[in-house]
Each structure stands twice: as structure tokens, then as C-alpha cells.
Design an enzyme around this catalytic site. Structure first.
Site, PDB file in Angstrom:
ATOM      1  CG  HIS A 219      -1.943   1.021   1.290  1.00 29.49           C
ATOM      2  ND1 HIS A 219      -1.690   2.344   1.579  1.00 29.49           N
ATOM      3  CD2 HIS A 219      -3.261   0.938   1.048  1.00 29.49           C
ATOM      4  CE1 HIS A 219      -2.830   3.029   1.524  1.00 29.49           C
ATOM      5  NE2 HIS A 219      -3.799   2.202   1.201  1.00 29.49           N
TER       6      HIS A 219
ATOM      7  CB  CYS B 148      -4.322   3.434  -2.165  1.00 27.67           C
ATOM      8  SG  CYS B 148      -5.453   4.444  -1.193  1.00 27.67           S
TER       9      CYS B 148
ATOM     10  CG  HIS C  78      -7.267   0.434  -1.219  1.00 26.53           C
ATOM     11  ND1 HIS C  78      -6.517   0.680  -0.101  1.00 26.53           N
ATOM     12  CD2 HIS C  78      -7.551  -0.888  -1.210  1.00 26.53           C
ATOM     13  CE1 HIS C  78      -6.336  -0.468   0.561  1.00 26.53           C
ATOM     14  NE2 HIS C  78      -6.954  -1.425  -0.102  1.00 26.53           N
TER      15      HIS C  78
ATOM     16  CG  ASP D 288      -9.734   3.481   0.595  1.00 25.94           C
ATOM     17  OD1 ASP D 288     -10.090   3.008   1.683  1.00 25.94           O
ATOM     18  OD2 ASP D 288      -8.563   3.778   0.337  1.00 25.94           O
ATOM     19  CG  HIS D 289     -10.780   6.180   3.851  1.00 27.26           C
ATOM     20  ND1 HIS D 289      -9.748   6.999   4.175  1.00 27.26           N
ATOM     21  CD2 HIS D 289     -10.429   4.944   4.275  1.00 27.26           C
ATOM     22  CE1 HIS D 289      -8.793   6.295   4.774  1.00 27.26           C
ATOM     23  NE2 HIS D 289      -9.186   5.032   4.840  1.00 27.26           N
TER      24      HIS D 289
ATOM     25  CE1 TYR E 290     -11.898   0.978   5.254  1.00 33.39           C
ATOM     26  CE2 TYR E 290     -10.940   2.414   6.910  1.00 33.39           C
ATOM     27  CZ  TYR E 290     -10.824   1.682   5.756  1.00 33.39           C
ATOM     28  OH  TYR E 290      -9.625   1.655   5.077  1.00 33.39           O
TER      29      TYR E 290
HETATM   30  C1  DNO Z   1      -6.546   3.003   4.924  1.00 32.85           C
HETATM   31  C2  DNO Z   1      -6.039   1.710   4.475  1.00 32.85           C
HETATM   32  C3  DNO Z   1      -4.674   1.423   5.031  1.00 32.85           C
HETATM   33  C4  DNO Z   1      -4.164   0.075   4.582  1.00 32.85           C
HETATM   34  C5  DNO Z   1      -2.794  -0.243   5.110  1.00 32.85           C
HETATM   35  C6  DNO Z   1      -2.257  -1.494   4.477  1.00 32.85           C
HETATM   36  O1  DNO Z   1      -7.723   3.155   4.992  1.00 32.85           O
HETATM   37  O2  DNO Z   1      -6.067   1.618   3.116  1.00 32.85           O
HETATM   38  O3  DNO Z   1      -4.755   1.467   6.435  1.00 32.85           O
HETATM   39  O4  DNO Z   1      -5.028  -0.920   5.048  1.00 32.85           O
HETATM   40  O5  DNO Z   1      -1.899   0.784   4.874  1.00 32.85           O
HETATM   41  O6  DNO Z   1      -1.244  -2.008   5.265  1.00 32.85           O
END
Ligand code: DNO
Length: 353
Positions: A206, A244, A271, A316-317, A330
Site C-alpha cells: 500500500h 490506492c 483502493h 475506499d474511505h 468505514y
Molecule cells: C486506509 C487503508 C490502510 C491500509 C494499510 C495497508 O484506509 O487503506 O490502512 O489498510 O496501509 O497495510
């Protein structure tokens, strides 16, 4: 492409597997054993129980987020050597329950960092935001104090139990350069890659979030050059990326569709979310292109064109909306909206090609 949602586990997540199964097009979850500290072995029985729970809900569990890498491994010290052996055992155990991709990161001390977990947007929802002026010139102790005053300990890496260890960790990283960190990442990957090859498990790192150094700690996975270094340092195809968009995309210096077109074959997990980039700060937004600075259509099109093998994807978020209370970023609602939107983009590029 397999659309998934991150899931923190029964009792740790406000969102249930039954709710996730009802989001159209979401077929799996990416969970983790969140109670185990980085460095420990993930026991096979715990993974089997997790997989059985997920399968009983009619969902897949082929991607894990994250098997965290300890700071001892990132520092390359003797305890780190022991932790690498434990990591290898965790990879074997993950493979035994059908895991194909493991997401992890190599950010020193902290994972993603934000300065406001509930920034109000004009539509009445709230989002996560990072403003450099709240970090620059402050020590982690200052930030911990502010967090404890607000009672907000939602960010990974910023849990209250870490407060007593933070000073020592910063002391351990004193003098550690970006080159040292790169050497330690390469040593970690060199040690685990043969086992990944044997078990068919792909590693997906990531990126740094935000994609620049914070608190004077080095960060080495923020740009296209960093990915170029990563793939040349460890050429095995087991060494891949979690792409991401919100992390790389917080920096206007990153051209995301171009990066996907260049590194597509090594992207195993995506992501997908949008951010509004501003000088010195950024905030997260709804997923769709018009809500932020990123062209989500161009991103999905590049993934479709250049990462044509199976790729796990997750919205993602999300923002917090409709009165939901959940772990920041989340909740259910905005991530479900995100999944629906992203599925629409994937269908459009698939049928348009
Ligand atoms: C944030 C996530 C990160 C991810 C870590 C992977 O929302 O995408 O916390 O899980 O960096 O190790």
C-alpha cells in the site's frame, strides 16, 4: 475484477457481513486478524474460523488487508529477523485458507494519517481531511495529546496503547534514511518472495498516505519513481502493488491513469476513492469524479486496459452520512454508494471496449 469491501470482523465493525452481501456486485470482503500485533504469527485455526464465517455469509475471502509488517522489520533489526520468519508462517497459513493477495505497508511508525476525522462538507456529510499545518512543527506526543483531549483514537497506529512506545520508536528511527528503509524493504521481500512463489500468494504494498514524509520519518512509496524502484529491486511477479487512488492522488504530482498504465501488470488490489487536492492539505470526498480532483473514469479505464488479470477492488474511505456512526472512513452507506458507482464505471468500460 472482484469487488470487495474491507471488513474489520464481528464485534469490531459496525457493518455486518449480511449488509455487505446485499450491496449489488460486492462478492467478497478483505478482512484481517486485527487483534494480533504486527510481528506475530497468524494461526491457521484463526484464519480457518475467519474464512468459515465469511463463506457462511456467501462472500469470498481471497485478499487480506493487512498482514502488518512490524517496525522491527522496517528497522531491519534482530527482532525483525524473527518477525520475518513469523511473517513467512502467516503467508503459508493465509495460502492454506485460499488467500491470493496480501496487502501491507512499509510506512514507519504510523499508517494513514489525518488531522480531522469529521470535516463538514457543504452537503451536511463529514469526511476525513489532512492539513499539513496541524502536523508541521508538532511532535507525535503533541498529536497524541490532542487526540486524547478529543477522545478520537480511530486512526491505525495512533491507538492509546502505543503512547508509551512512541518515544522509543522515534529514537529507533533517528538517522534511518529513505535508502535504509528501501534496503530493509528489499531484504523483507527477498526473504518472503520464495515462499510467496511456492504458495501462489501475491504481495501488494500500500502506498504512503499522505504521499510524503511526515514527522521527519522517511516514506518510500509515494510516487511513480518509488514504484519503479520497487519493481526493479525485486522483479518477482509476487511483488506487487495495492494501487490506492486516495493515497497517491493526494499529491497533484502523481498522474494516476499514467501510473496504472505503466504498472498495471503489478497491480493486484485497487483502493478506489476520490480526494480534493489543495495546496498543503486535502480532504476526502464522495467517490464520483465530479466530487473531487481525480478522474475516476480514467482510473477505472486504465485498470481495465492495463491490469486485465484478476484484480481485487474495493471502494475506499467513505464520508459519514445519513446519521450513521461508524469507524471513520468505514461506514456502510457511502462505501455502498461508492461500490455501486464503481461497478457502473467497470460495466461501462467493459462494454465500451
Ligand atoms: C486506509 C487503508 C490502510 C491500509 C494499510 C495497508 O484506509 O487503506 O490502512 O489498510 O496501509 O497495510
Amino acid at each position: 475484477m472482484q469487488m470487495t469491501l474491507r471488513w474489520f470482523g464481528n464485534g469490531l465493525d459496525t457493518v455486518t457481513l449480511d449488509q455487505i452481501r446485499q450491496i449489488p456486485g460486492v462478492v467478497g470482503v478483505v478482512p484481517a486478524l486485527h487483534d494480533l500485533p504486527a510481528g506475530e504469527v497468524w494461526p491457521l485455526e484463526r484464519l480457518q474460523a475467519l474464512r468459515d464465517t465469511v463463506h457462511a455469509a456467501g462472500l469470498t475471502m481471497e485478499c487480506i488487508e493487512s498482514v502488518n509488517v512490524s517496525d522491527d522489520i522496517k528497522l531491519g533489526n534482530a527482532t525483525g529477523q524473527k518477525h520475518i520468519q513469523n511473517y513467512i508462517e502467516s503467508i503459508r497459513n493465509c495460502a492454506a485458507v485460499g488467500v491470493k493477495v496480501i496487502c501491507y505497508n512499509f510506512m514507519p511508525v504510523f499508517d494513514w494519517t489525518r488531522t480531522d476525522m469529521a470535516m463538514p462538507l457543504s452537503d451536511g456529510s463529514t469526511c476525513l481531511c489532512y492539513d499539513a499545518k496541524h502536523v508541521e512543527g508538532k511532535s507525535p506526543e503533541d498529536i497524541f495529546r490532542e487526540l486524547s483531549e478529543s477522545g478520537d483514537f480511530a486512526m491505525p497506529g495512533w491507538e492509546p496503547f502505543r503512547i508509551p512506545t512512541i518515544k522509543a520508536l522515534f529514537a529507533a528511527y533517528k538517522g534511518v534514511t529513505a535508502d535504509d528503509l528501501r534496503a530493509n524493504l528489499k531484504a523483507f521481500l527477498d526473504a518472503i518472495t520464495p515462499v510467496c512463489e511456492e504458495c501462489g500468494v501475491k504481495m501488494a504494498i500500500h502506498p504512503d498516505d499522505p504521499p510524503w514524509p511526515i514527522f521527519g520519518l522517511p516514506r518510500i512509496l509515494s510516487t511513480a519513481d518509488d514504484l519503479r524502484w520497487l519493481f526493479s529491486a525485486v522483479p518477482s511477479e509476487m511483488n506487487g502493488s495495492t494501487f490506492c487512488t486516495g493515497s497517491f492522488g493526494a499529491g497533484s504530482f502523481n498522474d494516476l491513469p499514467a501510473m496504472i498504465r505503466e504498472f498495471g501488470p503489478r497491480i493486484y488490489f485497487a483502493h478506489l476513492r476520490n480526494v480534493e487536492q489543495r495546496p498543503g492539505w486535502f480532504n476526502e470526498t464522495a467517490h464520483l469524479s465530479s466530487a473531487g480532483s481525480l478522474d475516476m473514469y480514467a482510473i477505472v479505464k486504465a485498470l481495465h486496459d492495463c491490469a486485465p488479470h484478476w484484480v481485487f477492488v474495493r471502494p475506499d474511505h467513505g464520508r459519514m452520512l445519513w446519521g450513521e456512526t461508524a469507524r471513520p472512513g468505514y461506514g456502510l452507506y457511502d462505501r455502498a454508494l461508492g461500490a455501486a458507482y464503481l461497478n457502473g464505471l467497470f460495466e461501462a468500460v467493459e462494454k465500451g471496449s
